[in-house]
Design a protein around this motif. Sequence first.
Motif, mmCIF file in Angstrom:
data_model
loop_
_atom_site.group_PDB
_atom_site.id
_atom_site.type_symbol
_atom_site.label_atom_id
_atom_site.label_comp_id
_atom_site.label_asym_id
_atom_site.label_seq_id
_atom_site.Cartn_x
_atom_site.Cartn_y
_atom_site.Cartn_z
ATOM 1 N N ASP A 34 -8.887 4.742 2.387
ATOM 2 C CA ASP A 34 -9.260 5.845 1.482
ATOM 3 C C ASP A 34 -8.068 6.637 0.952
ATOM 4 O O ASP A 34 -8.264 7.638 0.261
ATOM 5 C CB ASP A 34 -10.254 6.816 2.135
ATOM 6 C CG ASP A 34 -11.637 6.189 2.301
ATOM 7 O OD1 ASP A 34 -12.018 5.367 1.458
ATOM 8 O OD2 ASP A 34 -12.323 6.525 3.287
ATOM 9 N N GLU A 35 -6.852 6.207 1.259
ATOM 10 C CA GLU A 35 -5.662 6.843 0.699
ATOM 11 C C GLU A 35 -4.955 5.850 -0.228
ATOM 12 O O GLU A 35 -4.974 4.646 0.021
ATOM 13 C CB GLU A 35 -4.695 7.282 1.801
ATOM 14 C CG GLU A 35 -5.249 8.342 2.742
ATOM 15 C CD GLU A 35 -5.456 9.670 2.048
ATOM 16 O OE1 GLU A 35 -4.758 9.940 1.054
ATOM 17 O OE2 GLU A 35 -6.340 10.440 2.496
ATOM 18 N N PRO A 36 -4.339 6.311 -1.346
ATOM 19 C CA PRO A 36 -3.659 5.390 -2.262
ATOM 20 C C PRO A 36 -2.617 4.536 -1.546
ATOM 21 O O PRO A 36 -1.838 5.040 -0.734
ATOM 22 C CB PRO A 36 -3.008 6.327 -3.281
ATOM 23 C CG PRO A 36 -3.833 7.571 -3.239
ATOM 24 C CD PRO A 36 -4.269 7.715 -1.812
ATOM 25 N N VAL A 37 -2.604 3.243 -1.843
ATOM 26 C CA VAL A 37 -1.637 2.328 -1.236
ATOM 27 C C VAL A 37 -0.239 2.683 -1.734
ATOM 28 O O VAL A 37 -0.025 2.892 -2.936
ATOM 29 C CB VAL A 37 -1.960 0.870 -1.584
ATOM 30 C CG1 VAL A 37 -0.878 -0.064 -1.038
ATOM 31 C CG2 VAL A 37 -3.321 0.485 -1.027
ATOM 32 N N ALA A 38 0.718 2.758 -0.816
ATOM 33 C CA ALA A 38 2.089 3.105 -1.181
ATOM 34 C C ALA A 38 3.069 2.403 -0.253
ATOM 35 O O ALA A 38 2.753 2.136 0.916
ATOM 36 C CB ALA A 38 2.307 4.618 -1.131
ATOM 37 N N VAL A 39 4.251 2.092 -0.784
ATOM 38 C CA VAL A 39 5.326 1.507 0.020
ATOM 39 C C VAL A 39 6.645 2.170 -0.375
ATOM 40 O O VAL A 39 6.838 2.568 -1.524
ATOM 41 C CB VAL A 39 5.439 -0.026 -0.156
ATOM 42 C CG1 VAL A 39 4.206 -0.731 0.363
ATOM 43 C CG2 VAL A 39 5.699 -0.390 -1.607
ATOM 44 N N PHE A 89 0.136 2.924 -5.727
ATOM 45 C CA PHE A 89 -0.947 2.337 -6.509
ATOM 46 C C PHE A 89 -2.133 3.296 -6.538
ATOM 47 O O PHE A 89 -2.273 4.167 -5.671
ATOM 48 C CB PHE A 89 -1.408 1.005 -5.909
ATOM 49 C CG PHE A 89 -0.355 -0.067 -5.907
ATOM 50 C CD1 PHE A 89 -0.226 -0.937 -6.982
ATOM 51 C CD2 PHE A 89 0.505 -0.207 -4.821
ATOM 52 C CE1 PHE A 89 0.745 -1.930 -6.977
ATOM 53 C CE2 PHE A 89 1.471 -1.204 -4.809
ATOM 54 C CZ PHE A 89 1.595 -2.055 -5.894
ATOM 55 N N ALA A 90 -2.998 3.105 -7.507
ATOM 56 C CA ALA A 90 -4.216 3.908 -7.585
ATOM 57 C C ALA A 90 -5.262 3.435 -6.584
ATOM 58 O O ALA A 90 -6.144 4.206 -6.195
ATOM 59 C CB ALA A 90 -4.789 3.866 -9.003
ATOM 60 N N HIS A 91 -5.153 2.187 -6.138
ATOM 61 C CA HIS A 91 -6.185 1.615 -5.269
ATOM 62 C C HIS A 91 -6.199 2.283 -3.900
ATOM 63 O O HIS A 91 -5.152 2.509 -3.279
ATOM 64 C CB HIS A 91 -5.968 0.116 -5.094
ATOM 65 C CG HIS A 91 -6.995 -0.530 -4.215
ATOM 66 N ND1 HIS A 91 -8.291 -0.722 -4.610
ATOM 67 C CD2 HIS A 91 -6.915 -1.007 -2.937
ATOM 68 C CE1 HIS A 91 -8.976 -1.295 -3.638
ATOM 69 N NE2 HIS A 91 -8.160 -1.472 -2.613
ATOM 70 N N ARG A 92 -7.416 2.592 -3.427
ATOM 71 C CA ARG A 92 -7.625 3.133 -2.087
ATOM 72 C C ARG A 92 -8.332 2.067 -1.247
ATOM 73 O O ARG A 92 -9.488 1.739 -1.506
ATOM 74 C CB ARG A 92 -8.460 4.416 -2.150
ATOM 75 C CG ARG A 92 -7.787 5.528 -2.943
ATOM 76 C CD ARG A 92 -8.729 6.700 -3.170
ATOM 77 N NE ARG A 92 -8.108 7.728 -3.993
ATOM 78 C CZ ARG A 92 -7.494 8.810 -3.516
ATOM 79 N NH1 ARG A 92 -7.457 9.005 -2.204
ATOM 80 N NH2 ARG A 92 -6.952 9.692 -4.331
#
Length: 331
Positions: A34-39, A89-92
């Motif tokens: 439920d949180e935006p994917v980030a690296v 990314f916008a994807h959760r």
Amino acid sequence: MLAAVLFAACEKQIDIDIEEQSPRVVVMGQNEVDEPVAVDLTYSRPIFGTYFVEYGEDYFKKITDATVTLRVDGSAAGVATQEDGRYTFAHRPQPGETLELTVDVQGQPAITATAVVPNSPQVADVSIRDIERDEYDDYTTYGILTFTLSDDAASADYYSVRLLRHDTTIITYRDEEGEAESYDTTVSSRYVRFSCTDYMIVNNTNIEDFDPEDPTASSTYYGWNLLFTDAAINGMSHKIDLDIDITNLYYDYDNPYYGEEAVMRYGLTLEVVSLSRDHYLYQATKESYNGDAILDFFTEPVQIHSNIQGGIGIFGVASKSRIKVNVPTHD
């Protein structure tokens, strides 16, 4: 002194020819449902050698010119936006999804990683029992935080358990007549230590750690982050007890001289996390790497687990259950 003499007597300079190491891409992506994917992307530094870093500069150079893409269950999820080496990314992510990460950095080999999002842990019956006040300290109370974890028999599962403490302080400032002039509220949170003695989830397979005078020692964990698998509790509803120190959970303070009146209220949140196998191995090997410095001097170096193809680091998603715990007050 004798040891120093012996070491000096055996000292011999050995020249080692080490090839120059090119920096590798480091991918750091520990995400949550439920949180935006980030690296975060950086370059590694060689193991050997000395380096000068300007004041205010990053020890690990950030990568700001990469192209990072994501696929979810085989479908494209867009290109990440970048800010100061962090790609978002916008994807959760949701439980059950398969995420495929691709990182393109000029001059570097193709970099990919895959993460399967685990299901949320099933936690119930959370409470604190067996409250006992310290006989030498009126403000220290001990208790057992207990909960039940229901494991899925259809999958191999990996967990971590942490306790988050919340400190809230409300200060009232009063004038000379005792009337309230203003209020100030501060809130802070931190993870706290706890212990857990449980043969089913705490490692007790190392015979070297067995103490005949205290048979529970090898199955007792003490720290901030309890990591375990469902190897012995697969498909079971397992009750877990955490021994906690409830110090100064409620405290009122009044200082008429300075016109201050403080009310402190503390609380606890139980955090149970489901991890993928790669994510679990990364955390477990990282904790082993950060172990006892003296003992580690006599052991083999710890290789931190990585699931980044073409680079190093971790890409995973955690599913968390957070439950606020009702904390008893002092008399």
